[in-house]
Write an enzyme that holds these catalytic residues in place. Structure first.
Site, PDB file in Angstrom:
ATOM      1  N   GLN B  70       0.611  -0.916  -0.117  1.00 17.92           N
ATOM      2  CA  GLN B  70      -0.114   0.275  -0.257  1.00 17.92           C
ATOM      3  C   GLN B  70       0.659   0.894  -0.451  1.00 17.92           C
ATOM      4  O   GLN B  70       1.868   1.508   0.690  1.00 17.92           O
ATOM      5  CB  GLN B  70      -0.583  -0.085   1.182  1.00 17.92           C
ATOM      6  CG  GLN B  70      -2.018  -0.681   1.359  1.00 17.92           C
ATOM      7  CD  GLN B  70      -2.299  -1.824   1.232  1.00 17.92           C
ATOM      8  OE1 GLN B  70      -1.206  -2.170   1.193  1.00 17.92           O
ATOM      9  NE2 GLN B  70      -2.976  -2.465   0.118  1.00 17.92           N
ATOM     10  N   ARG B  71       0.806   2.671  -0.711  1.00 19.32           N
ATOM     11  CA  ARG B  71       1.268   3.570  -0.808  1.00 19.32           C
ATOM     12  C   ARG B  71       1.686   3.993   1.199  1.00 19.32           C
ATOM     13  O   ARG B  71       3.238   4.679   0.936  1.00 19.32           O
ATOM     14  CB  ARG B  71       0.142   4.586  -1.282  1.00 19.32           C
ATOM     15  CG  ARG B  71       1.021   5.501  -2.132  1.00 19.32           C
ATOM     16  CD  ARG B  71      -0.157   6.947  -2.800  1.00 19.32           C
ATOM     17  NE  ARG B  71       0.497   6.156  -3.737  1.00 19.32           N
ATOM     18  CZ  ARG B  71       1.202   6.733  -5.198  1.00 19.32           C
ATOM     19  NH1 ARG B  71       1.973   6.789  -4.861  1.00 19.32           N
ATOM     20  NH2 ARG B  71       1.066   6.435  -6.168  1.00 19.32           N
TER      21      ARG B  71
END
Ligand code: GDP
Ligand code: MG
Lengths: 340, 209
Positions: B70-71
């Site tokens: 995930q970012r």
């Protein structure tokens, strides 16, 4: 590093970061009115470099500075994404198959079907130019859409396919039933999907069956999503109600105003194929917010109260005679945080 | 500790490889590792933090680190770079909309000093899904031919069917071994594995266990 040199580094870094950020933001803002692909390319290199410098400095920064820089960095990256998306929507879909490797029994490059729609509207932008073997439903506004609106729908085997839904504004997408107004003789089978990618939806209601795989969603604003899946990941979205059946922990990241509810029994009851694939015991309430990795509850999502009134799903699913806007106006405001 | 045990210990240590599984979220990293390990792949939750798996593959022990993509988690990838022998970059072959993001993340990783010299395997995953991009399309989209700093290859695979997963590990082991140990090995099914879990070291979390 000594305390003093560390302090000096922190101050230097912060000043440098803010200056670069301001410069890049100005360049990007200018691109909103006057697009130049070269500038966007150059700027994205700068954004990547800035991200790298921030990552490299992470250990040395004060917690407060770091968090601020992180947030600003994320905002900058999403600004860049937005500008890229509006500057060049086509290349994102424009990967063509090349002949040097056999594409493993896929029907290559089907011609898009003309869309059989009462309003006689044209087919989507992407499908005109891109031969594709994956399903795409994209670039519509103020429309009621069904599986018939997917140009490649009739062409592919229904098993193991990928659906991309992108760039919809004020639409209702119903992939669960056939409209009662549609004179079509027979119901098409419910799409059997193994992957779902959704991006850039505004004021839109999406009613989907269960997917035997994952759902990945980006950039939704004021939407209602009905879906079943193995995994659910939602990024950069605001004011969305999700009616979900799932067998793992749903996750959100960079989101706010998200409400979770179970997959509606009223929709599952419409066809055996819809009920069959739902999770036996849905874990839609075990949401993890990757933007809030703390002990305290996340402010970015909530559960819809068990006794909350269900929307009239039939009204949403049937093709509305007077267009979709009235229906959207009736149901979407429930998820909107009131605008002053 | 007897001499023999010490020698054996050393030999074992010498045959260890550290493999880092990275890629955007939803690429299938965790599913690939679970499939290799014959675990259930139907109820995997997105990875918050990391998993470590140990495989015995041929004569080598692979310590595989699977880190969430995930970012918000990507800035923490750097905490796992040290002493990496091979990087396995997993790609969701159907995720056309993020190929550019995928390319940029990969190329910025390759600039990292601590990954210099690591072999790079790109897994073009989810090939069982109709309409996935082929490995040659992905090779172009990620601009792999421009990579001169690392020995790399791309292999198409499916975590669901298991296709080419072992072949990918074989390539990794052979590539690293020819660099580190000057010996060749043959393919074999992974056996004997264990899993650990963790959460990322974030300032808000007050450290990982
Ligand atoms: N059809 C198909 N789905 C896959 C494959 N690999 C992973 N998935 C699905 O993709 C989603 C993401 O997988 P996961 O391993 O959690 O991805 P990660 O974030 O990279 O660890 C899950 O819903 C998996 O079931 C594959 O090869 N084929
Ligand atoms: Mg994972």
């Amino acid at each position: 590093m000594s305390d003093a040199s560390n302090k000096a580094f922190q101050a230097d870094f912060y000043a440098h970061f803010q200056a670069s950020r301001a410069a890049v933001t100005t360049t990007l803002e200018a691109q909103k009115t006057n697009v130049n692909p070269n500038t966007i390319q150059e700027t994205s290199v700068k954004v990547a470099a800035l991200r790298k410098s921030l990552v490299d400095a992470t250990d040395l920064l004060l917690a407060y500075d770091r968090r601020q820089c992180e947030e600003q960095m994320a905002a900058l990256e999403s600004l860049l994404e937005d500008i890229r998306a509006s500057a060049a929507p086509k290349p994102r879909f424009a990967f063509k198959r090349k002949g040097n490797k056999p594409p493993a029994a896929l029907p290559t490059g089907p011609k898009p079907l003309p869309e059989a729609n009462a309003s006689g509207a044209t087919t989507t932008r992407e499908s005109d130019t891109t031969p594709s073997t994956f399903h795409t439903l994209a670039a519509h506004s103020h429309r009621y859409l069904t599986s018939r609106s997917i140009p490649t729908y009739a062409l592919s085997s229904p098993e193991h396919s990928d659906l991309t839904i992108a760039d919809l504004d004020h639409c209702i997408v119903n992939l669960c039933t056939v409209s009662s107004l549609d004179p079509a003789q027979e119901s098409p089978p419910i799409l059997a999907l193994t992957a779902l990618h959704v991006r850039d939806l505004k004021d839109t209601i999406l009613v989907l069956p269960s997917i035997k795989g994952s759902a990945l969603l980006h950039n939704l604003t004021r939407c209602i999503i009905v879906v079943g899946c193995h995994q659910f990941r939602m990024h950069t979205s605001t004011d969305v109600r999700v009616h979900l059946s799932i067998s793992s922990n749903p996750i959100i990241e960079h989101c706010s105003g998200i409400a979770f509810a179970p997959y509606p029994a009223a929709i599952a009851g419409l066809a055996p194929a819809l009920a069959e694939n739902l999770a036996k015991k849905s874990t839609h309430a075990s949401v993890q917010d990757f933007s809030h990795i703390r002990q305290t509850p996340s402010p970015n999502w909530s559960l819809v109260a068990g006794d909350a009134a269900e929307p009239d799903w039939k009204a949403i699913l049937d093709e509305p005679e007077g267009g979709v806007d009235t229906v959207l106006a009736t149901y979407l405001p429930e998820v909107v945080t009131p605008v002053p | 500790m007897g001499l023999l045990t010490i020698i054996r210990k050393n030999r074992q240590k010498e045959k260890e490889m550290r493999v880092l599984f990275l890629g955007l979220d939803n690429a299938g990293k965790t599913t690939i590792l679970k499939k290799l390990n014959d675990e259930d792949i139907t109820s995997i939750s997105p990875t918050l933090g990391f998993n470590i798996k140990t495989f015995v593959h041929g004569r080598y022990t692979l310590n595989v680190w699977d880190v969430g993509g995930q970012r918000t988690l990507r800035p923490y990838w750097r905490n796992y770079f040290e002493q990496t022998d091979a990087l396995v970059w997993v790609v969701d072959s159907g995720d056309r909309m993020r190929m550019r993001d995928c390319k940029e993340e990969l190329h910025s990783l390759l600039l990292e000093d601590r990954l210099a010299g690591a072999s790079l395997l790109v897994f073009a995953n989810k090939q069982d899904i109709l309409g996935s991009m082929t490995d040659s399309e992905i090779e172009q989209a990620l601009d792999l031919p421009s990579i001169k700093s690392h020995e790399w290859t791309i292999i198409s695979c499916s975590a669901v069917t298991g296709k080419n997963l072992i072949e990918g590990l074989d390539w990794v082991v052979n590539s690293v071994a020819s660099r580190l140990y000057y010996s060749t090995i043959t393919s074999s099914v992974p056996t004997n594995s264990e899993t650990e879990r963790g959460v990322p070291v974030t300032p808000d979390h007050g450290g990982a266990p």
